[in-house]
Design a protein around this motif. Structure first.
Motif, PDB file in Angstrom:
ATOM      1  N   LEU A  50      11.968   0.956  -2.638  1.00 22.89           N
ATOM      2  CA  LEU A  50      11.530   1.704  -1.461  1.00 22.89           C
ATOM      3  C   LEU A  50      10.877   3.028  -1.877  1.00 22.89           C
ATOM      4  CD1 LEU A  50      14.552   1.042   0.943  1.00 22.89           C
ATOM      5  CD2 LEU A  50      12.239   0.123   1.146  1.00 22.89           C
ATOM      6  N   HIS A  53       7.390   2.496  -3.282  1.00 25.48           N
ATOM      7  CA  HIS A  53       6.417   2.242  -2.221  1.00 25.48           C
ATOM      8  C   HIS A  53       6.080   3.523  -1.460  1.00 25.48           C
ATOM      9  CE1 HIS A  53       5.229   0.022   1.677  1.00 25.48           C
ATOM     10  NE2 HIS A  53       4.198   0.116   0.879  1.00 25.48           N
ATOM     11  N   THR A  54       7.103   4.308  -1.169  1.00 26.35           N
ATOM     12  CA  THR A  54       6.876   5.554  -0.426  1.00 26.35           C
ATOM     13  C   THR A  54       5.944   6.493  -1.198  1.00 26.35           C
ATOM     14  OG1 THR A  54       9.058   5.382   0.576  1.00 26.35           O
ATOM     15  CG2 THR A  54       8.017   7.554   0.617  1.00 26.35           C
ATOM     16  N   CYS A  72      -0.385  -2.921  -2.774  1.00 21.61           N
ATOM     17  CA  CYS A  72      -0.502  -2.818  -1.335  1.00 21.61           C
ATOM     18  C   CYS A  72      -1.744  -2.017  -1.015  1.00 21.61           C
ATOM     19  CB  CYS A  72       0.736  -2.236  -0.668  1.00 21.61           C
ATOM     20  SG  CYS A  72       0.918  -0.471  -0.773  1.00 21.61           S
TER      21      CYS A  72
ATOM     22  N   TYR C  47      11.237   5.779   8.254  1.00 21.33           N
ATOM     23  CA  TYR C  47      10.431   6.867   7.703  1.00 21.33           C
ATOM     24  C   TYR C  47       9.639   7.489   8.841  1.00 21.33           C
ATOM     25  CZ  TYR C  47       6.515   8.952   5.089  1.00 21.33           C
ATOM     26  OH  TYR C  47       5.556   9.802   4.597  1.00 21.33           O
ATOM     27  N   ALA C  55       7.447   4.523   9.888  1.00 28.22           N
ATOM     28  CA  ALA C  55       7.552   3.184   9.300  1.00 28.22           C
ATOM     29  C   ALA C  55       8.998   2.719   9.319  1.00 28.22           C
ATOM     30  CB  ALA C  55       7.044   3.213   7.859  1.00 28.22           C
ATOM     31  N   THR C  56       9.145   1.439   9.507  1.00 27.18           N
ATOM     32  CA  THR C  56      10.470   0.825   9.379  1.00 27.18           C
ATOM     33  C   THR C  56      10.342  -0.214   8.287  1.00 27.18           C
ATOM     34  OG1 THR C  56      10.814   1.142  11.717  1.00 27.18           O
ATOM     35  CG2 THR C  56      12.294  -0.389  10.608  1.00 27.18           C
ATOM     36  N   GLU C  57      11.197  -0.100   7.300  1.00 28.39           N
ATOM     37  CA  GLU C  57      11.025  -0.966   6.129  1.00 28.39           C
ATOM     38  C   GLU C  57      12.352  -1.592   5.717  1.00 28.39           C
ATOM     39  OE1 GLU C  57       8.639   0.977   3.211  1.00 28.39           O
ATOM     40  OE2 GLU C  57       8.775  -0.660   1.774  1.00 28.39           O
ATOM     41  N   VAL C  77      10.353  -7.755   1.357  1.00 32.38           N
ATOM     42  CA  VAL C  77      10.189  -6.454   1.999  1.00 32.38           C
ATOM     43  C   VAL C  77       9.274  -6.635   3.194  1.00 32.38           C
ATOM     44  CG1 VAL C  77       9.618  -4.016   1.676  1.00 32.38           C
ATOM     45  CG2 VAL C  77      10.160  -5.414  -0.300  1.00 32.38           C
ATOM     46  N   ASP C  79       7.364  -4.183   6.261  1.00 37.53           N
ATOM     47  CA  ASP C  79       7.034  -2.780   6.428  1.00 37.53           C
ATOM     48  C   ASP C  79       6.165  -2.662   7.668  1.00 37.53           C
ATOM     49  OD1 ASP C  79       6.358  -0.157   6.103  1.00 37.53           O
ATOM     50  OD2 ASP C  79       5.010  -0.492   4.401  1.00 37.53           O
ATOM     51  N   THR C  80       6.692  -2.040   8.703  1.00 31.81           N
ATOM     52  CA  THR C  80       5.925  -1.900   9.937  1.00 31.81           C
ATOM     53  C   THR C  80       5.544  -0.437  10.104  1.00 31.81           C
ATOM     54  OG1 THR C  80       7.533  -3.453  10.770  1.00 31.81           O
ATOM     55  CG2 THR C  80       5.884  -2.658  12.321  1.00 31.81           C
TER      56      THR C  80
END
Lengths: 75, 302, 435, 164
Positions: A50, A53-54, A72, C47, C55-57, C77, C79-80
């Motif tokens: 996580l 990615h952040t 991504c 987030y 974001a919701t992950e 994973v 991720d929206t």
């Protein structure tokens, strides 16, 4: 770039030698503490994924800690 | 062996053979049609029960246990069957971290569970303790060296072992379903002809003595494996309202506090069930907690 | 009493062996396979950037023991993303109107505000599988595949890592390679880099070519290669040190198709009628990262310190310090403060805004704040609680503050905060167990 | 016996063992005395039996898999003269006891928190096992525990048991 690289190399080597002061081989049966999850290089794989990615979506740098990882379109 | 030693009875759809062994009423239920076959199976079971009783009873003077006790510290060479039981006893000792100990029988010299209030003195118990402890035995197949003054007692496993052993013999003679029951410790070879199991009743020992009759009896269907009970309501001491169970801790020489009065467990074999029931008793207050995690039916009576 | 702590099922198993021996039954088969663990690691991260994207992950990771040091790890994973993100244009003293990607509605940014594209939302799904197996007695190989997909972006990748232990397992050498092939399908077509953003959006990516290099080639693929060399050394019973070198190469379409730049006059004011151009980045990027980590266990607390130096051919160089301290609160709880500091220099082609006079001589330009001279600070705290024997729940709270500096403030732009600080907060819940 | 007495005894015996091993003894079983729940155990007293010495620790993952296997092997071959001694090398013996609660052993478990026996056997990884013949010579050694090699280990044991 060229001036930065040796400096960081220096830091890493320094870090190594600092620990090396007390360096003596650690026997296979003395890996008790090192075997604990909290002493793993990456104690939480999901936290690491996580975080990666952040920061990848918010900053220009990537890589270092390991090879691989999914691409991504966020950067 | 004469006919008087056992009885045979046809009950609805199966034969029941009965005899007395190991100070208990014993029975064999057989899902067979022929009386001759039922008779043969009963004779085999009876003979096996007597054989094991004779061989491992501590009250006889002509068996291996007596030879071991008489050796006064000298090494005794034992036969393979005794060796297997000794191995098993050692493994149970290790698994229970010393709480299951076949050398703890000498405690009977100070503990008499007759329902009275005569507790032994602390000093008397303490005096016995040096004579207890599996770790003091030198056991190296096939030689056993039991220090003088110590005793071994197969009582904690012998009956369950006899039940399983008897079933093995019967199985060699018939494919029909049989149930071997020696004084409440039992095992069955498998489901009966029509797929149903044997109906087994669990007695509630508390009805016998000081409690008003609770549910005295419950029944369940046994398809496979063994059932064994640890505990006996008649064996306890009562002093100032404290009940001292006959389950003794071999390390302290005193009863396990808060042990249930009886525990009945089902398992793959009667021997397994017997050990699990004993281990549950040794858990004292946590007996039910231990049993719950076993994922096997049990009855725990306090 | 010791006995209470025994694992009852293990007792039954051991007992079954003993009874089988006693009764002369065939022993049950070896039970090694029964002790093959499945590790489940899961988390959900929320987030939120103040006034911007959220974001919701959720993430799920499954590591399965396949026996004899073979492991299969699967990771999912999702991720929206919702909310607005900066489009690259600078805030001005009057309202600005932007057209959305083809077919979508345009939007207006009020005066003195950072232009944010509110149409930005996407869902990303990523899947990763890794197979780990021993290679000889002291080494292991890990092979991985990964896929990820979002509306306008797909990625597929392969990776291989080889670890070699020596020195009685005190030293590990790591080599790894990874290759990713990505493809981009910008909504509304692929804009031509440095071309004017047309007020009325044209469909199918047929924007008029204008300005910049005037390239007609639209490469909408992207390839990423990574090489990793690392050494991990046990320094003492309590110390573990790792040093990695990671070289990477990216090529293809590295531009963000939705980012634009403001074109201004010598006084810093927008040029009309065409005040915006699409950004354009080089189609190659080489990068290097030097990473070093040190883990030290005190009596029971653990300090994990990592530093990284990064530099690339775009002129970006950065340094990162990442520190975790795991404070044990008794046997079952811990508190883990986290501090991270990151600082980067701007990419050579980063321009907060473009002078119209410079436009003709430029090959590449981007106003993406992520390529600016920027620093980022993270403060976090994680609380973990061990549940039962093999499960853990944790909550993590973090704040990230990013402070970027404009490449140049021209004329009237000094009345604006061109790059306001970005504040983000993260709440994350973790659950992991083994069965 | 107190812990300290034990420690002294271990150190003393270790020194002794070291001296003896240099004096041209062809014996791989050290005179080390180890602490077991059943009392002291000297490895050299096991000569004449086939001995399977296993070095393990509570934190060692493959060790969890070796325990059920050793239980089984113990049950199968104990009567034929196989002795399994699983030497625990945890610094904190309590951790080993917790492990044993989850993975009970029906064979002999010994505790060597100072790792003296591991030094003697030059243990290279965890777990490590040494199969020792009736003459006290190391016959085979294995680093790690592989499920796939179960039958190999067992065959070695069977062969050795068949050798007088």
């Amino acid at each position: 770039m060229s001036s930065r690289v040796p400096r960081v190399l220096g830091i890493s080597i320094l870090l190594g030698t600092l620990s090396a002061c007390s360096f003596q081989p650690v026997q296979p049966w003395e890996h008790d503490l090192l075997a604990q999850k909290k002493m793993q290089l990456q104690p939480s794989a999901v936290d690491a994924a996580l975080d990666e990615h952040t920061y990848f979506s918010k900053e220009a740098s990537r890589g270092g800690a390991g090879a691989g990882g999914g691409g991504c379109g966020c950067n | 062996m004469g006919d008087a030693d056992y009885t045979l009875e046809f009950r609805a759809d199966h034969w029941v053979g009965r005899f007395q062994a190991m100070a208990s009423p014993c029975e064999v239920l057989m899902d067979v049609e022929q009386e001759a076959q039922a008779r043969e199976l009963t004779q085999i079971a009876h003979a096996e029960a007597l054989r094991i009783e004779h061989k491992f009873s501590r009250y006889r003077q002509d068996n291996i246990v007596h030879r071991i006790h008489r050796a006064q510290g000298e090494a005794v060479e034992v036969d393979p069957e005794t060796a297997a039981l000794l191995d098993f006893a050692g493994q149970c000792y290790t698994l229970s971290e010393g709480l299951f100990d076949i050398t703890s029988g000498v405690l009977r010299q100070v503990w008499r569970f007759d329902g009275s209030d005569r507790l032994p003195t602390t000093a008397a118990v303490k005096k016995i303790l040096p004579r207890i402890g599996w770790e003091k035995i030198r056991w190296q197949r096939p030689r056993l060296c039991l220090p003088a003054g110590m005793e071994i007692d197969f009582g904690g496993i012998g009956k369950e072992y006899a039940v399983d052993k008897t079933l093995q013999l019967l199985r060699a003679r018939t494919t029909a379903s049989v149930l071997v029951n020696f004084g409440g410790d039992l095992v069955t070879s498998g489901p009966r002809r029509h797929g149903q199991g044997w109906i087994v009743g669990v007695e509630n020992p508390t009805t016998v003595v000081d409690n008003p009759p609770l549910q005295s009896h419950c029944e369940f269907e046994l398809n496979q494996g063994g059932v064994a009970t640890s505990g006996d309501s008649k064996r306890f001491l009562l002093k100032r309202g404290v009940r001292y169970s006959h389950i003794l801790n071999p390390r302290t020489g005193w009863p396990i506090p808060d042990a249930p009065r009886a525990v009945t467990v089902t398992a793959a074999t009667c021997t397994d069930a017997g050990i699990l029931a004993t281990l549950a008793m040794l858990h004292g207050k946590q007996a039910e907690q231990f049993l719950q995690t076993q994922h096997t039916p049990y009855w725990c009576i306090r | 009493m010791q006995l209470t702590k025994k694992n009852p099922l293990a007792i039954r198993q051991a007992l079954a062996f003993s009874t089988a021996a006693l009764l002369g039954h065939a022993s049950p088969p070896a039970h090694a396979a029964d002790n093959r663990d499945w590790e489940v690691d899961s988390a959900i991260m929320f987030y939120q950037e103040t006034g911007r994207v959220s974001a919701t992950e959720p993430i799920l990771r499954l590591r399965m023991d396949r026996g004899d040091d073979h492991f299969l790890t699967l990771k999912f994973v999702a991720d929206t993303l919702t909310g607005a993100s900066p489009n690259g244009a600078i805030p001005t003293s009057s309202a600005q109107t932007f057209s959305g990607p083809s077919g979508t509605a345009g939007y207006t940014t009020p005066a003195n505000s950072v232009p944010l594209d509110p149409t930005f939302h996407d869902a990303r799904y990523a899947f990763n599988a890794e197979w780990e197996q021993p290679a000889g007695s002291a080494s292991k190989s890990i092979y991985g595949v990964n896929f990820s997909t979002e509306t306008d972006y797909q990625s597929i990748g392969l990776s291989a890592t080889y670890n070699f232990d020596f020195n009685q397992h005190d030293t590990t050498l790591t080599t790894g390679i990874a290759a990713n092939a990505d493809s981009v399908q910008p909504i509304g077509g692929t804009p031509l880099g440095l071309s004017t953003v047309v007020a009325t959006p044209a469909g199918g990516g047929k924007n008029e070519g204008e300005g910049g290099g005037g390239e007609a080639k639209f490469n909408i693929n992207k390839h990423v290669y990574d090489l990793l060399l690392g050494i991990t050394q046990v320094m003492s019973r309590q110390d573990l040190v790792q040093f990695n070198i990671n070289a990477g190469k990216e090529s293809g379409y590295l531009t963000d198709p939705y980012k634009i730049l403001s074109v201004v006059d010598t006084n810093g004011a927008l040029i009309f009628p065409d005040p915006y151009v699409h950004e354009k980045r080089p189609d190659n990027r080489g990068r290097m990262a030097f990473y070093s980590q040190w883990s030290h266990q005190f009596t029971s607390d653990v300090l994990r310190l990592a530093v990284r130096h990064y530099s690339d051919t775009w002129g970006i160089s950065s340094n990162t310090l990442d520190a975790h301290y795991r404070l044990e609160l008794g046997q079952r709880q811990y508190l883990e403060p986290h501090y991270r500091y990151y600082k980067q220099t701007a990419a050579d082609f980063y321009h907060t805004s473009l002078r119209s006079s410079d436009l003709a001589g430029l090959n590449y330009a981007s106003a993406d704040y992520r390529l600016a001279d920027m620093s980022s600070k993270t403060l976090g705290l994680k609380y973990g609680l061990l549940v039962g024997k093999r499960s853990e729940v944790a909550i993590r709270v973090e704040t990230i503050t990013q402070h970027a500096r404009p490449s140049e403030v021209i004329g009237v732009q000094n009345q604006q905060i061109l790059l306001p600080d970005i504040k983000a907060s993260i709440i994350q819940l973790n659950y992991s167990t083994v069965f | 016996m107190t812990y300290r007495t034990w420690l002294y005894r271990l150190i003393f015996v270790a020194c002794l063992g070291g001296l003896l091993s240099t004096s041209a003894s062809a014996d791989d079983l050290p005179k080390l005395s180890l602490q077991t729940p059943q009392g002291g155990l000297r490895l050299n007293e096991l000569r004449g039996q086939v001995v399977y010495v296993d070095f393990w620790a509570s934190w060692c993952v493959p060790c969890r898999k070796s325990f059920p296997w050793m239980n089984q092997i113990h049950n199968r071959y104990n009567k034929d003269g196989l002795k399994i001694v699983a030497i625990n090398l945890d610094k904190d013996t309590n951790l080993a006891r917790k492990f044993l609660a989850d993975y009970p052993a029906n064979f002999t478990v010994a505790f060597d928190p100072d790792g003296l026996s591991a030094q003697h056997f030059k243990v290279q990884g965890m777990p490590s096992s040494y199969l020792i013949d009736r003459q006290g010579k190391i016959h085979a050694r294995h680093i790690g525990f592989k499920e796939a090699d179960d039958s190999v280990y067992e065959t070695e044991i069977k062969q050795l048991l068949a050798t007088p």
